[in-house]
Scaffold this motif. Sequence first.
Motif, PDB file in Angstrom:
ATOM      1  N   LYS A  47      13.600  -6.377  -1.799  1.00  0.00           N
ATOM      2  CA  LYS A  47      12.650  -6.876  -2.801  1.00  0.00           C
ATOM      3  C   LYS A  47      12.190  -5.743  -3.722  1.00  0.00           C
ATOM      4  N   SER A  48      12.236  -6.003  -5.033  1.00  0.00           N
ATOM      5  CA  SER A  48      11.662  -5.072  -6.009  1.00  0.00           C
ATOM      6  C   SER A  48      10.176  -5.377  -6.141  1.00  0.00           C
ATOM      7  N   MET A  49       9.329  -4.385  -5.855  1.00  0.00           N
ATOM      8  CA  MET A  49       7.882  -4.602  -5.913  1.00  0.00           C
ATOM      9  C   MET A  49       7.390  -4.654  -7.357  1.00  0.00           C
ATOM     10  N   ASP A  50       8.213  -4.163  -8.298  1.00  0.00           N
ATOM     11  CA  ASP A  50       7.815  -4.205  -9.710  1.00  0.00           C
ATOM     12  C   ASP A  50       8.012  -5.593 -10.301  1.00  0.00           C
ATOM     13  N   THR A  51       9.184  -6.193 -10.008  1.00  0.00           N
ATOM     14  CA  THR A  51       9.511  -7.483 -10.629  1.00  0.00           C
ATOM     15  C   THR A  51       9.286  -8.674  -9.714  1.00  0.00           C
ATOM     16  N   GLY A  52       9.232  -8.389  -8.388  1.00  0.00           N
ATOM     17  CA  GLY A  52       9.110  -9.478  -7.427  1.00  0.00           C
ATOM     18  C   GLY A  52      10.445 -10.107  -7.070  1.00  0.00           C
ATOM     19  N   ASP A  53      11.536  -9.663  -7.732  1.00  0.00           N
ATOM     20  CA  ASP A  53      12.876 -10.209  -7.439  1.00  0.00           C
ATOM     21  C   ASP A  53      13.316  -9.818  -6.033  1.00  0.00           C
ATOM     22  N   GLN A  54      13.961 -10.744  -5.349  1.00  0.00           N
ATOM     23  CA  GLN A  54      14.441 -10.486  -3.984  1.00  0.00           C
ATOM     24  C   GLN A  54      15.887 -10.946  -3.866  1.00  0.00           C
TER      25      GLN A  54
ATOM     26  N   ARG B 190       0.821  -1.222   0.000  1.00  0.00           N
ATOM     27  CA  ARG B 190       0.000   0.000   0.000  1.00  0.00           C
ATOM     28  C   ARG B 190       0.851   1.266   0.000  1.00  0.00           C
ATOM     29  N   SER B 191       2.078   1.176   0.516  1.00  0.00           N
ATOM     30  CA  SER B 191       2.933   2.370   0.626  1.00  0.00           C
ATOM     31  C   SER B 191       3.320   2.930  -0.736  1.00  0.00           C
ATOM     32  N   GLY B 192       3.307   2.071  -1.760  1.00  0.00           N
ATOM     33  CA  GLY B 192       3.690   2.513  -3.098  1.00  0.00           C
ATOM     34  C   GLY B 192       5.183   2.540  -3.328  1.00  0.00           C
ATOM     35  N   ALA B 193       5.988   2.189  -2.328  1.00  0.00           N
ATOM     36  CA  ALA B 193       7.453   2.195  -2.483  1.00  0.00           C
ATOM     37  C   ALA B 193       7.871   1.103  -3.470  1.00  0.00           C
ATOM     38  N   PRO B 194       8.766   1.418  -4.418  1.00  0.00           N
ATOM     39  CA  PRO B 194       9.198   0.393  -5.379  1.00  0.00           C
ATOM     40  C   PRO B 194      10.115  -0.669  -4.769  1.00  0.00           C
ATOM     41  N   TYR B 195      10.746  -0.358  -3.608  1.00  0.00           N
ATOM     42  CA  TYR B 195      11.627  -1.333  -2.957  1.00  0.00           C
ATOM     43  C   TYR B 195      11.238  -1.522  -1.500  1.00  0.00           C
ATOM     44  N   VAL B 196      11.236  -2.792  -1.080  1.00  0.00           N
ATOM     45  CA  VAL B 196      10.928  -3.129   0.314  1.00  0.00           C
ATOM     46  C   VAL B 196      12.141  -3.860   0.899  1.00  0.00           C
ATOM     47  N   VAL B 197      12.531  -3.445   2.098  1.00  0.00           N
ATOM     48  CA  VAL B 197      13.650  -4.092   2.801  1.00  0.00           C
ATOM     49  C   VAL B 197      13.071  -4.871   3.978  1.00  0.00           C
ATOM     50  N   VAL B 198      13.198  -6.188   3.942  1.00  0.00           N
ATOM     51  CA  VAL B 198      12.693  -7.045   5.012  1.00  0.00           C
ATOM     52  C   VAL B 198      13.871  -7.531   5.849  1.00  0.00           C
TER      53      VAL B 198
END
Length: 418
Positions: free
Chosen positions: A395-402, A373-381
């Motif tokens: 993780k890239s939210m566009d491609t799903g690559d992690q 929901r944040s709209g950020a293109p990258y997520v750091v877990v």
Amino acid sequence: MGDTISAPKGVPEYLPPESATWLAVKEALARPATLAGYGYIELPIFEDTSLYVRGVGESTDVVSKEMYTFNDRGDRSLTLRPEGTAGVMRSVIEHRLDRGQLPVKLWYAGPFFRAERPQHGRYRQLQQFGLEAIGSDDPALDAEVVAIADAGFRSLGLTGYRLEITSLGCRECRPAYRARLVAFLDGLDLDEATRERAHINPLRVLDDKRPEVIAQLAGAPLMLDHLCAACAEHFAAVTGLLDAHGVAYVVNPRMVRGLDYYTRTTFEFVHDGLGAQSGIGGGGRYDGLMTELGGQELSGIGFGLGLDRTFLACQAEGLQVGPASPLDVYVVPLGAARERAPMLVAELRAAGLRTDQVYGERGLKGAMKQADRSGAPYVVVVGERDLAEGVAQVKSMDTGDQVAVPLDEVVNHLKEKQ
């Protein structure tokens, strides 16, 4: 529980996410001015009422119908600013900026107030970006001012507007033209109020929108046909310089501005995608305004661009202005990693990355929903096992690559992605 309170009628509000676009519009219009050496001026929101009566003109709709005027506790008459030029001139005179290097180049932005009937693109609190260049009558300055506005609109990607320009003459040629126009208007079938306006400011009658009046104005004399030699030469120089700048324009000899102080070069930017309120900005030269407000006899030129209307024009053209998302990175800490997360967030922000994190006790599924929901293109877990290994999952939210990245390299890794 009491009744909810709404914003006053005719006052637009800009909320996330569209407020980011509105801010980008403001910044885009200001950038060409700062590149041309214009300095920022912060003006009072209200001024002595007499400033506008003298500086804008008693016969204008702005002064006669639209000002928010009130008496303060000392019984002084004050007015919420309806436009910017008079306030800039007052400030320049008061602080003696006109005694230094000329021309004085200033820009401003903020809210202005007019008590009129609200409609799409016409507000009681309107936002403007404006600039003034005071102290030179060089046609090159006219062309520069017009080109700055045009560059601002073009930098946003706008294409559906046109620049209309004319000359309103000077104190030498205007009186004779005015006499011609008054004589012409006296021969028309006009109502009493319009006839009265014709004698106060006959130019305003040319702007009448009623079909029965427009039909009678077909043969009206036009200022552009009655310029003195100096004004004609000045206008030819301005249009020649605009050609050299690559600024497209249309000469509109019937243009009328809503303020009395304009002389010589006068212009308006019009966008037909906005309906009735098609003007997105305009301005012109004002050769007598400085002395009218008690200063020395210096010429000036400026404009006011409507931020609200420019924003609407961008929407009408479907333009993506400003950042596509409000964040660059969203951090998801799990378990014991929550204690490390604020430091990582601070490091990312210090590196210029717009960063937020999930707050509170959330499982991975709920946290990733927040990240999406944040709209950020990258997520750091960062989970407990990641923390033990000294890594974070990016993780890239566009491609799903992690990919697993060492914690001390996360900032550089994400900077390279920008």
